[in-house]
Scaffold this active site. Sequence first.
Site, mmCIF file in Angstrom:
data_model
loop_
_atom_site.group_PDB
_atom_site.id
_atom_site.type_symbol
_atom_site.label_atom_id
_atom_site.label_comp_id
_atom_site.label_asym_id
_atom_site.label_seq_id
_atom_site.Cartn_x
_atom_site.Cartn_y
_atom_site.Cartn_z
ATOM 1 N N GLN A 1 0.826 -1.218 0.000
ATOM 2 C CA GLN A 1 0.000 0.000 0.000
ATOM 3 C C GLN A 1 0.859 1.267 0.000
ATOM 4 O OE1 GLN A 1 0.309 -2.282 2.370
ATOM 5 N NE2 GLN A 1 -0.058 -1.461 4.420
ATOM 6 N N TYR A 2 2.176 1.106 0.128
ATOM 7 C CA TYR A 2 3.068 2.277 0.059
ATOM 8 C C TYR A 2 3.716 2.411 -1.312
ATOM 9 C CZ TYR A 2 2.375 1.501 5.034
ATOM 10 O OH TYR A 2 1.804 1.279 6.256
ATOM 11 N N ARG B 1 -7.650 7.476 -3.286
ATOM 12 C CA ARG B 1 -6.827 7.558 -2.078
ATOM 13 C C ARG B 1 -5.930 8.787 -2.161
ATOM 14 N NH1 ARG B 1 -1.757 3.725 -0.144
ATOM 15 N NH2 ARG B 1 -1.748 4.457 2.018
ATOM 16 N N HIS B 2 -5.607 9.353 -1.002
ATOM 17 C CA HIS B 2 -4.630 10.444 -0.966
ATOM 18 C C HIS B 2 -3.304 9.989 -1.564
ATOM 19 C CE1 HIS B 2 -2.587 8.385 2.284
ATOM 20 N NE2 HIS B 2 -3.771 8.212 2.857
ATOM 21 N N ARG C 1 2.418 9.943 1.460
ATOM 22 C CA ARG C 1 2.466 10.718 2.698
ATOM 23 C C ARG C 1 3.685 10.324 3.520
ATOM 24 N NH1 ARG C 1 1.450 6.722 6.427
ATOM 25 N NH2 ARG C 1 -0.305 5.303 6.084
ATOM 26 N N HIS D 1 -9.141 7.134 2.258
ATOM 27 C CA HIS D 1 -7.987 6.356 2.734
ATOM 28 C C HIS D 1 -8.034 4.941 2.135
ATOM 29 C CE1 HIS D 1 -7.165 9.330 5.934
ATOM 30 N NE2 HIS D 1 -8.475 9.434 6.026
#
Length: 447
Positions: free
Chosen positions: A55-56, A82-83, A86, A343
Amino acid sequence: MLGISVVLFLLIYGALLVLSLFGYLTRPSPSRVVTDPDDAPSLGVPKHIQKMWGQYAPWHPAGHYTPPPEGCNITQVNILQRHGARFPNDDDGAAYHASIKRLTAARKFADPRLEFLQDYKYDLGTETLLPYGAMQSFEAGAQAFRRYAHLVGPAHIPFVRASGKRRVIDSARNWTVGFAAASRQRYNPSVDLILSEERNNTLNNDCPNAGDGSEQMDEWLGVFAPAVAERLNKAAPGADLGAEDVFNLLAMCPFETLARQRASPFCALFNEDDFRAFEYHGDLEKYYKTGYGEPHGLGRVQGVGYVNELLARLTGTPVRDHTQHNGSLPFPLHGTLYADFTHENEMVAVFAAMGLFNVSVPPDTHEMDPAREWVASRMVPFSARMVVERVVCAAGGESVRVFVNDKLQPLEFCGEGDGVCALESFVESQAYARSEQSREDFERCYN
Ligand SMILES: *[C@@H]1O[C@H](CO)[C@@H](O)[C@H](O)[C@H]1NC(C)=O
Ligand SMILES: *[C@@H]1O[C@H](CO)[C@@H](O)[C@H](O)[C@H]1NC(C)=O
Ligand SMILES: *[C@@H]1O[C@H](CO)[C@@H](O)[C@H](O)[C@H]1NC(C)=O
Ligand SMILES: *[C@@H]1O[C@H](CO)[C@@H](O)[C@H](O)[C@H]1NC(C)=O
Ligand SMILES: *[C@@H]1O[C@H](CO)[C@@H](O)[C@H](O)[C@H]1NC(C)=O
């Protein structure tokens, strides 16, 4: 330092803007434009490794977007996004930093790849969107305009909502800037509604009684991490790293690389097998947290409110929902383009509520299946997007197509399972969202 990064950011931003305008101006059919994934900054880490960041992982297409067949028109588009990339969240960042300190405290470094630690300074922020994440969101907005320009007009400006976290709002705003830039400032959408995360919210997963996947992740960590810890402890005698440290040091590779936009030295400490195991850790989290595998059956209920809103938009009828939807907030129904910012855990809950990625064999916490289809990096990378199109064809009837990161979903629960589903059948297929069962499951989140 701050001055330099602002200037750099503006430069990159400007370059992207020019590039997206150029792409728009030089291509005859905006709906057929596909953004080349290789246009994204390379980050100094091989792409196939980046895709193992779960997910990164930075956004990359999971398929090839195709417009609907001749004789069909898209009449409505719903984007759930999704943003962008981060910083680590608060607790995670602190844990990563602690593991780095443990490694740095070794008696000596017996591997030159560790020497950077002699003058290493941990300088990651927490929680907020990165410049790289802002660019991803900007580019996604520009792409949405290019692909769907024919749905936009003075009376049809996208309706945009964001969940209330800073990084989500910043992603939504950067998306609107990219959208406006691609339209050469003809259309300037704004973020119309911010949904507080202190309340029930269709763009944020929240279910106090649900599990978080940590049990399953710990089991997998116990399988793959001890050997990696042993290898690192040999290279850094006295560091005495444990399984958790292995995970934390692995996570530094994506987070620091995305923050600096060049390869983090932590990446070089690990091989492909390590990253494969890291990726699977993320797959397990997503499956057992808000996915199909949440042990109390409370994963997918967290996506029900959004699905009911989607059904309302697709059918042009008021929302019927007994979960997260807040009926006193504005909810226009006659738009052509909706964009909602959220998210990844909420997106996974929505997938599970809808029946997407419904794998027949749950991911095993002791053994990774290399051919598995539940893969977080393809479902919810940073800046992930699900796009639901409503399509009308001369041959008759309205239908629905669903893309996740540009990959057409087969919708095996509807029609022929070839990715085209009659609108009516689609509504019917969403039985769980509309059911008494989901209302009860939602109550079970709290009682
Ligand atoms: C875009 O995101 C950045 C965070 O990287 C933020 O500082 C900036 O304000 C955002 N842009 C807009 C227009 O909100
Ligand atoms: C969300 O709704 C549930 C069920 O009605 C309620 O118990 C809970 O307090 C609400 N949560 C928030 C944060 O308002
Ligand atoms: C719905 O949203 C409004 C505005 O944010 C808020 O005042 C109200 O408490 C919310 N209702 C529920 C049931 O959460
Ligand atoms: C997932 O697939 C199984 C059969 O393979 C089916 O029984 C189940 O209803 C599906 N779940 C959803 C949410 O569509
Ligand atoms: C699709 O749009 C074109 C151009 O607006 C129009 O001529 C055509 O009739 C539409 N087709 C359908 C099936 O609605």
